[in-house]
Design a protein around this motif. Structure first.
Motif, mmCIF file in Angstrom:
data_model
loop_
_atom_site.group_PDB
_atom_site.id
_atom_site.type_symbol
_atom_site.label_atom_id
_atom_site.label_comp_id
_atom_site.label_asym_id
_atom_site.label_seq_id
_atom_site.Cartn_x
_atom_site.Cartn_y
_atom_site.Cartn_z
ATOM 1 N N ILE A 17 -7.848 -21.161 -14.226
ATOM 2 C CA ILE A 17 -7.499 -20.243 -13.138
ATOM 3 C C ILE A 17 -6.004 -20.374 -12.869
ATOM 4 C CG2 ILE A 17 -7.886 -19.666 -10.708
ATOM 5 C CD1 ILE A 17 -10.616 -21.050 -10.947
ATOM 6 N N ILE A 18 -5.384 -19.253 -12.626
ATOM 7 C CA ILE A 18 -3.976 -19.258 -12.237
ATOM 8 C C ILE A 18 -3.891 -18.591 -10.862
ATOM 9 C CG2 ILE A 18 -1.644 -18.536 -12.848
ATOM 10 C CD1 ILE A 18 -2.692 -18.214 -15.777
ATOM 11 N N LEU A 19 -3.427 -19.304 -9.871
ATOM 12 C CA LEU A 19 -3.290 -18.730 -8.528
ATOM 13 C C LEU A 19 -1.842 -18.263 -8.360
ATOM 14 C CD1 LEU A 19 -5.288 -21.352 -6.422
ATOM 15 C CD2 LEU A 19 -6.095 -19.211 -7.419
ATOM 16 N N ALA A 20 -1.690 -17.017 -7.952
ATOM 17 C CA ALA A 20 -0.349 -16.442 -7.950
ATOM 18 C C ALA A 20 -0.177 -15.458 -6.807
ATOM 19 C CB ALA A 20 -0.103 -15.730 -9.281
ATOM 20 N N LYS A 21 1.075 -15.060 -6.628
ATOM 21 C CA LYS A 21 1.386 -14.019 -5.640
ATOM 22 C C LYS A 21 1.676 -12.728 -6.393
ATOM 23 C CE LYS A 21 4.438 -12.854 -1.858
ATOM 24 N NZ LYS A 21 5.644 -13.152 -1.119
ATOM 25 N N LYS A 22 0.935 -11.686 -6.042
ATOM 26 C CA LYS A 22 1.164 -10.384 -6.682
ATOM 27 C C LYS A 22 2.490 -9.824 -6.190
ATOM 28 C CE LYS A 22 0.165 -6.474 -8.759
ATOM 29 N NZ LYS A 22 0.191 -6.408 -10.215
ATOM 30 N N GLN A 23 3.288 -9.384 -7.133
ATOM 31 C CA GLN A 23 4.573 -8.774 -6.788
ATOM 32 C C GLN A 23 4.452 -7.254 -6.932
ATOM 33 O OE1 GLN A 23 6.901 -10.642 -5.621
ATOM 34 N NE2 GLN A 23 6.283 -12.686 -6.302
ATOM 35 N N PRO A 24 5.253 -6.486 -6.176
ATOM 36 C CA PRO A 24 5.190 -5.024 -6.314
ATOM 37 C C PRO A 24 5.564 -4.596 -7.732
ATOM 38 C CG PRO A 24 6.671 -5.711 -4.525
ATOM 39 C CD PRO A 24 6.260 -6.935 -5.241
ATOM 40 N N PRO A 25 5.152 -3.447 -8.204
ATOM 41 C CA PRO A 25 4.338 -2.451 -7.493
ATOM 42 C C PRO A 25 2.874 -2.889 -7.405
ATOM 43 C CG PRO A 25 4.756 -1.733 -9.738
ATOM 44 C CD PRO A 25 5.503 -3.011 -9.564
ATOM 45 N N TYR A 26 2.289 -2.654 -6.247
ATOM 46 C CA TYR A 26 0.903 -3.075 -6.044
ATOM 47 C C TYR A 26 -0.099 -2.028 -6.540
ATOM 48 C CZ TYR A 26 3.123 -6.430 -2.903
ATOM 49 O OH TYR A 26 3.908 -7.418 -2.386
ATOM 50 N N LEU A 27 0.322 -0.751 -6.478
ATOM 51 C CA LEU A 27 -0.587 0.339 -6.877
ATOM 52 C C LEU A 27 -0.143 0.905 -8.225
ATOM 53 C CD1 LEU A 27 -1.006 0.099 -3.780
ATOM 54 C CD2 LEU A 27 -1.330 2.560 -3.733
ATOM 55 N N GLN A 28 -1.118 1.198 -9.057
ATOM 56 C CA GLN A 28 -0.811 1.719 -10.393
ATOM 57 C C GLN A 28 -1.587 3.001 -10.629
ATOM 58 O OE1 GLN A 28 1.261 0.341 -12.507
ATOM 59 N NE2 GLN A 28 1.548 -1.719 -11.690
ATOM 60 N N PRO A 29 -0.968 3.973 -11.317
ATOM 61 C CA PRO A 29 -1.745 5.161 -11.697
ATOM 62 C C PRO A 29 -2.683 4.818 -12.850
ATOM 63 C CG PRO A 29 0.466 5.265 -12.598
ATOM 64 C CD PRO A 29 0.407 4.003 -11.795
ATOM 65 N N PHE A 30 -3.783 5.543 -12.944
ATOM 66 C CA PHE A 30 -4.718 5.293 -14.049
ATOM 67 C C PHE A 30 -4.125 5.751 -15.377
ATOM 68 C CE2 PHE A 30 -7.933 5.334 -10.651
ATOM 69 C CZ PHE A 30 -8.585 4.163 -10.974
ATOM 70 N N SER A 31 -4.545 5.093 -16.434
ATOM 71 C CA SER A 31 -4.136 5.561 -17.758
ATOM 72 C C SER A 31 -5.037 6.743 -18.118
ATOM 73 C CB SER A 31 -4.294 4.441 -18.790
ATOM 74 O OG SER A 31 -5.582 4.461 -19.345
ATOM 75 N N ASN A 32 -4.638 7.487 -19.143
ATOM 76 C CA ASN A 32 -5.474 8.640 -19.514
ATOM 77 C C ASN A 32 -6.747 8.222 -20.239
ATOM 78 O OD1 ASN A 32 -4.432 7.919 -21.890
ATOM 79 N ND2 ASN A 32 -3.305 9.817 -22.296
ATOM 80 N N GLN A 33 -6.937 6.913 -20.418
ATOM 81 C CA GLN A 33 -8.193 6.423 -21.012
ATOM 82 C C GLN A 33 -9.287 6.315 -19.937
ATOM 83 O OE1 GLN A 33 -8.577 5.783 -24.227
ATOM 84 N NE2 GLN A 33 -6.446 5.973 -24.837
ATOM 85 N N CYS A 34 -8.886 6.460 -18.659
ATOM 86 C CA CYS A 34 -9.857 6.264 -17.578
ATOM 87 C C CYS A 34 -10.577 7.564 -17.257
ATOM 88 C CB CYS A 34 -9.152 5.773 -16.324
ATOM 89 S SG CYS A 34 -8.330 4.232 -16.582
ATOM 90 N N GLN A 35 -11.744 7.387 -16.694
ATOM 91 C CA GLN A 35 -12.530 8.525 -16.224
ATOM 92 C C GLN A 35 -11.736 9.296 -15.179
ATOM 93 O OE1 GLN A 35 -15.826 9.658 -16.823
ATOM 94 N NE2 GLN A 35 -15.282 11.243 -15.372
ATOM 95 N N LYS A 36 -11.670 10.610 -15.330
ATOM 96 C CA LYS A 36 -10.946 11.435 -14.356
ATOM 97 C C LYS A 36 -11.640 11.317 -13.005
ATOM 98 C CE LYS A 36 -8.963 15.945 -13.721
ATOM 99 N NZ LYS A 36 -8.796 17.281 -14.237
#
Lengths: 334, 283
Positions: free
Chosen positions: A66-85
């Motif tokens: 396990i690696i415990l870490a602090k998420k750095q921005p950007p926090y939100l990501q757009p979906f790739s085109n491989q994802c369900q619309k």
């Protein structure tokens, strides 16, 4: 600390790598307390361990850390085109964790990451604030957030309450819709919470033949169906994802059995919806997995990475059980 | 190691008495030449001299003699001072983090293998440190080579093949009280534990699904490369197909098509042969 399945390997989570900056964070302390015997190694950033070159993914899976870490921005990501619309125009994903406890051969994570270790970001508050900010900036139009995209959050729950903060967040923000996709059967870990109407538990299901062959360490289909049924009975919104549909010589037959078994237990009318998605993957990820998993026939078939329309027989079969308005066939985001 | 595998374990030691313990334990023979190399069938030892620059240089030179697939593990073995009085002189410790004091850069060997050897972090310093020096970078162990060792070794192998084991020599105060002969003897006493751990790491690493191509496979591919004048991409595709073939048919020889290929073929014909061969390998 030996791992009984592979005696020379250390137990999974025998080591916890902790970023110095979050070592005193309550969530970090909670997780460290759960693994009192683990060796703790201080790090500056999770990338020092997670992004090392020449890591052996399959060996690390036998003794993941396990690696415990602090998420750095950007926090939100757009979906790739491989994802369900998504049916929502505003759809994003967040990564409260990276990596998965399961080891599914077809998973894009093997091609995406160098490491099989699991990164848990402890600053969920920062991610949630970023979601709120985006929601405000978009004039509070409904926002769809996938919280279990580069991980299986429900499966990770045993490492430390991973899902509960998101359930609480969903209750506070009724116009933000969340999907928690999983192969886990650990619904009992969140069953004590009241179900938010904007929180969708999405179970990925595969035919038994494919699950046994490709979904290593994941719970059996029967266990997932039991968990899904329990969730529905307790008022949770449940989505079923028959995804990925892997090409097979007896595809119609095995899916016929899967649909029949599934809908013998679950009432399709009580489901949020049902999605059907083909096997798809970016070319780079595919090639990396092909090299790392020569034992997996999936990556050595003549395969179209750009998915083709579904086998009509499968669609016809599922329509026997699922009303058309609840059935979502895969469409690219783009 | 006792293993009969074709892979070698490469030991890297800084000082002659550290290397001496390894050499004594495995009964290694000196290889004539300018660098202090020793070997037997399963093990290879390089004695690098003091300091991370020398250690990195000799580690790199030693490892460059081997194909990466023939390296089972790379082990830095030696002595280290400790800031922690709970460590006793003579204790063997497994290093899970190596920090280079000069740059602050850290390195992390994979800790995949079960062991009873206690773990500790280590800082590599550029000059001898003693307890009267105030700027001790981080608690744990101190040496003068491990960071150079790791950096050089990681060019050749992944973190699952890199091991760093240190025996406590002092608490940054009493170094001069223990003679090299005593150190060598103490290190020798720890060698069974070292050997046991290295064997366990080799066993773990042997469980990988990844298939490393052997010299005969490489020769096969290189022959195709020269005869068919294939591109890098085609080479990569064929390499993967060869891996798949070896995995699916471990007893069968690789298809013997390349011997009949004429070099005067047109590009289109050569590409067709590559495609057909790829399909044959994947069947």
């Amino acid at each position: 600390m030996t791992n009984s399945r592979n005696s020379c390997f250390a137990k999974p989570y025998s080591h916890i790598y902790v970023e110095q900056q979050i070592a005193e964070a309550p969530r970090a302390i909670d997780i460290l307390n759960r693994f009192g015997n683990a060796e703790i190694v201080r790090i500056d950033t999770y990338k020092q361990v997670f992004n090392r070159p020449k890591q052996q993914f399959d060996l690390q899976k036998k003794s993941a850390k396990i690696i415990l870490a602090k998420k750095q921005p950007p926090y939100l990501q757009p979906f790739s085109n491989q994802c369900q619309k998504s049916e929502f125009p505003n759809a994003v994903y967040v990564t409260p964790a990276l990596g998965c406890v399961y080891d599914c051969d077809f998973c894009f994570l093997h091609g995406m990451y160098n490491s099989a270790n699991i990164v848990v970001f402890v600053n969920i508050d920062d991610i949630q604030k970023a979601i709120c900010k985006t929601h405000e900036e978009q004039n509070r139009t409904p926002l769809w957030v996938s919280i279990s995209y580069e991980t299986d959050l429900l499966a990770l729950d045993s490492l430390g309450a991973a899902v509960a903060p998101w359930i609480a967040f969903a209750h506070q923000h009724p116009n933000i819709f969340m999907e928690c996709r999983t192969r886990s059967s650990a619904f009992h870990r969140i069953a004590m919470h009241s179900p938010p109407p904007n929180f969708i538990l999405a179970w990925s299901l595969s035919p038994r033949e494919h699950a046994q062959k490709y979904e290593h360490r994941a719970p059996r289909i029967e266990q997932r169906l039991r968990a899904a049924k329990e969730a529905i009975d307790m008022g949770w919104k449940v989505r079923l994802c028959f995804d990925p549909v892997l090409n097979d010589t007896h595809l119609s037959d095995i899916f016929q059995r899967l649909f029949s078994d599934t809908f013998a237990q679950l009432d399709a009318c009580k489901l949020f919806d049902v999605t059907l998605g083909p096997f798809r993957m970016g070319n780079d990820f595919f090639k990396r997995i092909q090299r790392a998993r020569p034992q997996c026939d999936l990556f050595y078939r003549k395969i179209e990475l750009e998915p083709e329309p579904f086998d009509r027989a499968i669609v016809k079969e599922i329509q026997k059980y699922v009303p058309r308005e609840k059935l979502v066939l895969w469409q690219s985001q783009s | 190691m006792n293993s009969t595998s074709a892979q070698k374990t490469i030991f890297i030691a800084a000082l002659p008495f550290e290397g001496g313990a390894v050499s004594d334990y495995f009964r290694l023979k000196r290889i004539p030449g300018p660098l202090a190399y020793f070997e037997n069938d399963a093990n290879f030892l390089a004695v690098t001299g003091v300091g991370k620059a020398r250690c990195a240089a000799v580690t790199g030179a030693a490892l460059s003699q081997f194909d990466s697939h023939s390296i089972g593990a790379v082990v830095n073995i030696g002595i280290a001072g400790s800031t922690d009085r709970r460590h006793r002189v003579g204790d063997l410790l497994l290093i899970n983090k190596i920090t280079e004091a000069a740059t602050g850069r850290s390195y992390f060997p994979d800790m995949l293998c079960a062991t009873q050897i206690p773990e500790e972090c280590l800082t590599t310093v550029d000059t001898v440190v003693n307890e009267h020096v105030t700027a001790i970078p981080e608690n744990g162990l101190m040496d003068m080579e491990a960071a150079g060792f790791y950096e050089a070794a990681s060019l050749f192998v992944g973190p699952h093949k890199i091991i760093c084991l240190k025996m406590i020599s002092d608490h940054l105060s009493n170094l001069s009280k223990i003679s090299p002969v005593q150190m060598r003897q103490a290190l020798l006493q720890n060698m069974p534990q070292v050997a046991e751990y290295v064997t366990a790491v080799l066993q773990c690493n042997a469980q990988t699904n990844a298939i490393e191509l052997q010299p005969d496979h490489m020769a096969y591919l290189n022959q195709l490369k020269s005869k068919l004048r294939i591109t890098q991409t085609q080479y990569a595709v064929l390499s993967d197909a060869v891996r798949r073939f070896i995995n699916a048919h471990p007893q069968q020889p690789l298809p013997d098509v390349h011997l009949t290929i004429s070099t005067k073929l047109q590009k289109k014909q050569r590409n067709q042969i590559v495609d057909e061969l790829t399909q044959q390998l994947l069947c």
